[in-house]
Design a protein around this motif. Structure first.
Motif, PDB file in Angstrom:
ATOM      1  N   CYS A   2       0.837  -1.203   0.000  1.00 12.36           N
ATOM      2  CA  CYS A   2       0.000   0.000   0.000  1.00 12.36           C
ATOM      3  C   CYS A   2       0.869   1.248   0.000  1.00 12.36           C
ATOM      4  O   CYS A   2       1.857   1.322   0.732  1.00 12.36           O
ATOM      5  CB  CYS A   2      -0.925   0.032   1.215  1.00 12.36           C
ATOM      6  SG  CYS A   2      -2.417  -0.972   1.041  1.00 12.36           S
ATOM      7  N   PHE A   3       0.493   2.226  -0.834  1.00 15.42           N
ATOM      8  CA  PHE A   3       1.101   3.549  -0.831  1.00 15.42           C
ATOM      9  C   PHE A   3       0.205   4.482  -0.031  1.00 15.42           C
ATOM     10  O   PHE A   3      -0.991   4.604  -0.320  1.00 15.42           O
ATOM     11  CB  PHE A   3       1.219   4.107  -2.252  1.00 15.42           C
ATOM     12  CG  PHE A   3       2.167   3.375  -3.166  1.00 15.42           C
ATOM     13  CD1 PHE A   3       3.067   2.440  -2.684  1.00 15.42           C
ATOM     14  CD2 PHE A   3       2.164   3.644  -4.531  1.00 15.42           C
ATOM     15  CE1 PHE A   3       3.943   1.768  -3.528  1.00 15.42           C
ATOM     16  CE2 PHE A   3       3.034   2.991  -5.392  1.00 15.42           C
ATOM     17  CZ  PHE A   3       3.925   2.049  -4.894  1.00 15.42           C
TER      18      PHE A   3
ATOM     19  N   GLY B 172       0.103   8.534   2.086  1.00 13.62           N
ATOM     20  CA  GLY B 172       0.783   9.815   2.223  1.00 13.62           C
ATOM     21  C   GLY B 172      -0.159  10.957   1.936  1.00 13.62           C
ATOM     22  O   GLY B 172      -1.305  10.750   1.532  1.00 13.62           O
TER      23      GLY B 172
ATOM     24  N   CYS C 104       1.185  13.914  -3.128  1.00 10.86           N
ATOM     25  CA  CYS C 104       2.570  13.494  -2.902  1.00 10.86           C
ATOM     26  C   CYS C 104       3.091  12.558  -3.987  1.00 10.86           C
ATOM     27  O   CYS C 104       4.226  12.104  -3.910  1.00 10.86           O
ATOM     28  CB  CYS C 104       2.715  12.833  -1.531  1.00 10.86           C
ATOM     29  SG  CYS C 104       1.870  11.242  -1.387  1.00 10.86           S
TER      30      CYS C 104
ATOM     31  N   LYS D  28       1.590   9.561  -5.172  1.00  9.48           N
ATOM     32  CA  LYS D  28       1.250   8.129  -5.075  1.00  9.48           C
ATOM     33  C   LYS D  28       0.621   7.630  -6.374  1.00  9.48           C
ATOM     34  O   LYS D  28       1.020   6.599  -6.927  1.00  9.48           O
ATOM     35  CB  LYS D  28       0.274   7.888  -3.915  1.00  9.48           C
ATOM     36  CG  LYS D  28       0.759   8.351  -2.563  1.00  9.48           C
ATOM     37  CD  LYS D  28      -0.229   8.017  -1.462  1.00  9.48           C
ATOM     38  CE  LYS D  28      -1.606   8.652  -1.618  1.00  9.48           C
ATOM     39  NZ  LYS D  28      -1.565  10.139  -1.537  1.00  9.48           N
ATOM     40  N   THR D  29      -0.385   8.359  -6.860  1.00 11.66           N
ATOM     41  CA  THR D  29      -1.073   7.944  -8.083  1.00 11.66           C
ATOM     42  C   THR D  29      -0.154   8.084  -9.293  1.00 11.66           C
ATOM     43  O   THR D  29      -0.187   7.248 -10.203  1.00 11.66           O
ATOM     44  CB  THR D  29      -2.351   8.774  -8.285  1.00 11.66           C
ATOM     45  OG1 THR D  29      -3.281   8.439  -7.247  1.00 11.66           O
ATOM     46  CG2 THR D  29      -3.001   8.478  -9.629  1.00 11.66           C
TER      47      THR D  29
ATOM     48  N   ASP E 175      -6.080   2.366  -7.540  1.00 10.85           N
ATOM     49  CA  ASP E 175      -5.972   3.762  -7.150  1.00 10.85           C
ATOM     50  C   ASP E 175      -7.190   4.191  -6.329  1.00 10.85           C
ATOM     51  O   ASP E 175      -8.214   4.580  -6.884  1.00 10.85           O
ATOM     52  CB  ASP E 175      -5.840   4.648  -8.402  1.00 10.85           C
ATOM     53  CG  ASP E 175      -5.615   6.112  -8.049  1.00 10.85           C
ATOM     54  OD1 ASP E 175      -5.251   6.405  -6.894  1.00 10.85           O
ATOM     55  OD2 ASP E 175      -5.810   6.965  -8.937  1.00 10.85           O
TER      56      ASP E 175
ATOM     57  N   VAL F 266      -3.170   2.214  -3.706  1.00 11.22           N
ATOM     58  CA  VAL F 266      -3.047   3.580  -3.196  1.00 11.22           C
ATOM     59  C   VAL F 266      -4.236   3.896  -2.302  1.00 11.22           C
ATOM     60  O   VAL F 266      -5.384   3.636  -2.667  1.00 11.22           O
ATOM     61  CB  VAL F 266      -2.990   4.598  -4.354  1.00 11.22           C
ATOM     62  CG1 VAL F 266      -3.125   6.025  -3.833  1.00 11.22           C
ATOM     63  CG2 VAL F 266      -1.695   4.439  -5.139  1.00 11.22           C
TER      64      VAL F 266
ATOM     65  N   HIS G   2      -5.618   6.754   1.146  1.00 11.26           N
ATOM     66  CA  HIS G   2      -5.388   7.761   2.179  1.00 11.26           C
ATOM     67  C   HIS G   2      -5.738   7.205   3.564  1.00 11.26           C
ATOM     68  O   HIS G   2      -5.506   7.876   4.574  1.00 11.26           O
ATOM     69  CB  HIS G   2      -6.256   9.005   1.927  1.00 11.26           C
ATOM     70  CG  HIS G   2      -5.693   9.932   0.907  1.00 11.26           C
ATOM     71  ND1 HIS G   2      -5.912   9.777  -0.439  1.00 11.26           N
ATOM     72  CD2 HIS G   2      -4.900  11.017   1.039  1.00 11.26           C
ATOM     73  CE1 HIS G   2      -5.290  10.751  -1.087  1.00 11.26           C
ATOM     74  NE2 HIS G   2      -4.670  11.514  -0.216  1.00 11.26           N
TER      75      HIS G   2
ATOM     76  N   PHE H 168       4.785   8.106   1.784  1.00 13.04           N
ATOM     77  CA  PHE H 168       5.370   9.145   0.936  1.00 13.04           C
ATOM     78  C   PHE H 168       5.398  10.484   1.666  1.00 13.04           C
ATOM     79  O   PHE H 168       4.501  10.807   2.444  1.00 13.04           O
ATOM     80  CB  PHE H 168       4.554   9.293  -0.355  1.00 13.04           C
ATOM     81  CG  PHE H 168       4.780   8.201  -1.356  1.00 13.04           C
ATOM     82  CD1 PHE H 168       5.509   8.442  -2.507  1.00 13.04           C
ATOM     83  CD2 PHE H 168       4.269   6.928  -1.155  1.00 13.04           C
ATOM     84  CE1 PHE H 168       5.732   7.429  -3.431  1.00 13.04           C
ATOM     85  CE2 PHE H 168       4.480   5.915  -2.073  1.00 13.04           C
ATOM     86  CZ  PHE H 168       5.210   6.166  -3.222  1.00 13.04           C
TER      87      PHE H 168
ATOM     88  N   GLY I 224       7.290  14.245  -4.260  1.00 15.03           N
ATOM     89  CA  GLY I 224       7.094  12.988  -3.564  1.00 15.03           C
ATOM     90  C   GLY I 224       8.370  12.162  -3.469  1.00 15.03           C
ATOM     91  O   GLY I 224       9.106  12.008  -4.451  1.00 15.03           O
TER      92      GLY I 224
ATOM     93  N   ILE J 250      10.029   8.683  -0.855  1.00 18.73           N
ATOM     94  CA  ILE J 250       9.660   7.663   0.126  1.00 18.73           C
ATOM     95  C   ILE J 250      10.249   8.030   1.481  1.00 18.73           C
ATOM     96  O   ILE J 250      11.463   8.133   1.646  1.00 18.73           O
ATOM     97  CB  ILE J 250      10.136   6.275  -0.324  1.00 18.73           C
ATOM     98  CG1 ILE J 250       9.397   5.851  -1.599  1.00 18.73           C
ATOM     99  CG2 ILE J 250       9.900   5.245   0.784  1.00 18.73           C
ATOM    100  CD1 ILE J 250       9.878   4.549  -2.195  1.00 18.73           C
TER     101      ILE J 250
END
Length: 253
Positions: free
Chosen positions: A38-39, A41, A45, A47-48, A160, A192, A194, A209, A214, A216
């Motif tokens: 999972c991303f 942040g 930032c 992620k997408t 996403d 991705v 939130h 992120f 952005g 890591i």
């Protein structure tokens, strides 16, 4: 250790009002085959953007991404992508939308229908199998799009924020279905979100992120046993650990 993706020195610039701005800067990441990553942040930032680069929808300004040692240059049938907003074929019924990829792959129709009905039933859409997208609400369309991607047999699934517009009950049902599908198919999933709770429920690894450009900030291993208990002390301790790396005002827990 077998790597699905190797992301080396990735940067991405966009031009706006005659100025160049980095959305991503110096991203280095390896993702093992069969992992659920999972991303998370703050908004904006990158992620997408990174997810789209991994799929091949866009090309990096600097660096390379490889998928099983092949440089990613364009989208691939081996990588399924679920957009934040639904994208259904308006001329097909719900059933035909959900089973479209299975049909293309040559799977038996009876088996496809059975699998599709099981998924649709779990999210309250079994009675809508013969309806068309224009007859569905926005939330229903998104559920159909998610199920269509989950039941397909792509090696990798890139997602996403697919559950962000769904009610809590439906979201949790789909999270459970996604984990069950992932465990049965040994596919790689990059997701991705939130939502820190969602990331902890789903992921083996959580990539945090920083704000734009952005980069890591932290990679956190998640070894909690499955199925995961959201009320356990360990689960909530991990929420605290992940959240401390993110600006509290920019995250939804």
């Amino acid at each position: 250790m077998k790597l699905t993706f190797e992301i080396k020195n990735i940067s991405k610039k966009f031009t706006s009002e005659n100025k160049e701005n980095y959305a991503l800067k110096d991203i280095n990441l390896t993702i093992e085959t069969g992992k659920f990553v999972c991303f998370v942040g703050p908004s904006g930032c990158g992620k997408t953007t990174l997810l789209r680069l991994i799929e091949g929808f866009e090309k990096p300004t600097e660096g390379t991404i490889t998928d099983d040692d092949k440089v990613v240059e364009q989208p691939s049938k081996d990588r399924g992508f679920i957009f934040q907003d639904y994208s259904l074929f308006p001329w097909l019924t719900v059933m035909d939308n959900v089973t479209f990829g299975l049909k293309i792959a040559g799977k038996p129709k009876e088996e496809n229908t059975k699998r599709a009905l099981e998924y649709l039933d779990a999210v309250g859409l079994k009675d809508y199998a013969n309806r068309y997208p224009h007859e569905l609400s926005g939330g229903m369309k998104q559920r159909v799009a998610i199920i269509r991607s989950i039941i397909n047999d792509s090696k990798t699934l890139l997602m996403d924020e697919p559950f962000s517009a769904l009610d809590v009950l439906t979201k949790r049902k789909l999270q459970t279905q996604l984990v069950d599908n992932w465990m049965s198919k040994n596919r790689t999933i990059i997701f991705v979100t939130h939502d820190v709770d969602e990331a902890i429920y789903l992921a083996d690894e959580i990539v945090v992120f920083s704000t734009r450009p952005g980069s890591i900030k932290k990679i956190i291993k998640n070894d909690l046993p499955r199925p995961r208990n959201r009320t356990s002390r360990e689960f909530n301790d991990l929420i605290t650990e992940v959240t401390k790396y993110i600006d509290e005002s920019d995250i939804i827990v």
